[in-house]
Enzyme design. Structure first.
Site: not given
Length: 304
Positions: A12, A57-58, A166, A183, A232, A258, A260
Site C-alpha cells: 500500500k 493492501t487494505d 565556476f 556567482r 561537486q 543546481n 541556476h
C-alpha cells in the site's frame, strides 16, 4: 520460449497517518505518508491467480493506523521499524518488508502577544503551522535477520549569495557558458544517510529525532562554510561533515540540483547590474549526485 517470474512485491502506497498525542493542553503532531512493499512466497498470485498468500493492501493500510494508535509514532524511523517487523513476523508468506516514510513537520505557532497566555508561555499548545516544502524521509528494510535504516530529507532549499565560483572547466565547440569568480549557488537538497544500527539484540537504538536534526544542521553548516569551486566540491564537504560528526552513520548520498541564477542584462535600460538582479531558472538544471562513505564500508543506498 520459457518465461520466468522475477522479483516482485506489492503493498500500500502513500497511506497518510496523522497521530496526535494529547498531553493535557500541549499536543504533539506526527504527520506521515507511509508506503509499504511486501515480498516473499507470492509467486502463486502471479502464476495461478491464487490469493491464498495475499494480505490485502487494505489490511496493510489498516495496520499503519492500528500501530500508530497502539504505540504512537515516536519517530519516522522507529515507526517504520515497528511496521516492517510486524509484517514479517505476523504474515507467514511475507519474508521481506520495505517501509518508506515521508514526514511533514509542523511547528508550534508562537503567540507572544496573546493577552490571555500564561506567563512565559509563548507557544500555543494546540496550534501549528506546517513548515515549507521540506520533508523528512525514512526507509526501513527487514527480512527477519538483517535490518537497514536509511534516514533522509528532501526539499531543503538553500542559497549562498556569494562565496562560489565556476571556472577552469572543460570547453568544446558547443560551450557558451562564461566563467565566473562570483556567482549565486542555490540548490534543493535531497539527502539519505544509512545507519550502522543493525537492530541486533542488546544494541542500543539511536535517538532518531536528535540524530536527524543534527545531520540537518551539519549539512547546512557545511553548505554555508564551504567556499565553492563547484557544486561537486560542496556535496563532498557536506557529506564529510556528516560522517565526521555522526559515528553511527555509515554512508550518505546527496542529490543537489543546481538552481541556476543568471544575472539579468540591464544595459538596455541604461542600468549596470553589479551582481544584484538575477533570473532564477528552474529548467533545465545541472544535477549533481554522489555518495560519501566510510573507508571499508560497502555502499548500500541505491542509486536512483
Amino acid at each position: 520460449m520459457a518465461h520466468v517470474l522475477g522479483q516482485n512485491q506489492y503493498g500500500k502506497a502513500e497511506t497518510r497517518v496523522v497521530r496526535i498525542t494529547r498531553s493535557g493542553a500541549r499536543h504533539e503532531i506526527k504527520d506521515v505518508s507511509v508506503s509499504v512493499a511486501l515480498s516473499g512466497d507470492l509467486d502463486a498470485m502471479h502464476l495461478s491467480g491464487s490469493n491464498a498468500h495475499c494480505l490485502p493492501t487494505d489490511s496493510v493500510k489498516n495496520t499503519c493506523y492500528a500501530l500508530a494508535k497502539q504505540y504512537g509514532i515516536d519517530s519516522a524511523e522507529g515507526y517504520g521499524i515497528r511496521l516492517a517487523r510486524h509484517f514479517v513476523a505476523e504474515v507467514a508468506p511475507i519474508h521481506r518488508a520495505r517501509v518508506r516514510i515521508e514526514e511533514y513537520v509542523w511547528d508550534r505557532i508562537r503567540t507572544p502577544r496573546a493577552p490571555a497566555r500564561a506567563t512565559g508561555a509563548e507557544e500555543a499548545g494546540h496550534s501549528f503551522v506546517r513548515r515549507g516544502g521540506e520533508v523528512r524521509t525514512a526507509e526501513v528494510h527487514w527480512d527477519g535477520k538483517a535490518l537497514q535504516v536509511v534516514s533522509g530529507l528532501k526539499g531543503l532549499v538553500v542559497m549562498n549569495s556569494t562565496g562560489s565560483e565556476f571556472r577552469g572547466y572543460l570547453k568544446d565547440r558547443y560551450t557558451t557558458l562564461q566563467e565566473t569568480d562570483d556567482r549565486v549557488l542555490a540548490t534543493e537538497v535531497t539527502a539519505r544517510w544509512r545507519h550502522s544500527f543493525t537492530g541486533a539484540e542488546g544494541e542500543a537504538e539511536p535517538d532518531w529525532d536528535t540524530g536527524w536534526a543534527e545531520v540537518r544542521d551539519q549539512l547546512l553548516e557545511a553548505f554555508a562554510e564551504t567556499y565553492s569551486h563547484s557544486l561537486q566540491q560542496t556535496l563532498h564537504a557536506m557529506g564529510t561533515r556528516v560522517l565526521d560528526h555522526q559515528p553511527g552513520v555509515a554512508e550518505i548520498r546527496l542529490q543537489l540540483p543546481n538552481r541556476h541564477h543568471f544575472p539579468v542584462d540591464l544595459e538596455p535600460f541604461g542600468l549596470r547590474n553589479e551582481n544584484e538582479v538575477f533570473h532564477a531558472a528552474d529548467r533545465p538544471y545541472g544535477l549533481i549526485e554522489g555518495t560519501v562513505h566510510r573507508e571499508g564500508a560497502v555502499p548500500a543506498i541505491p542509486v536512483e
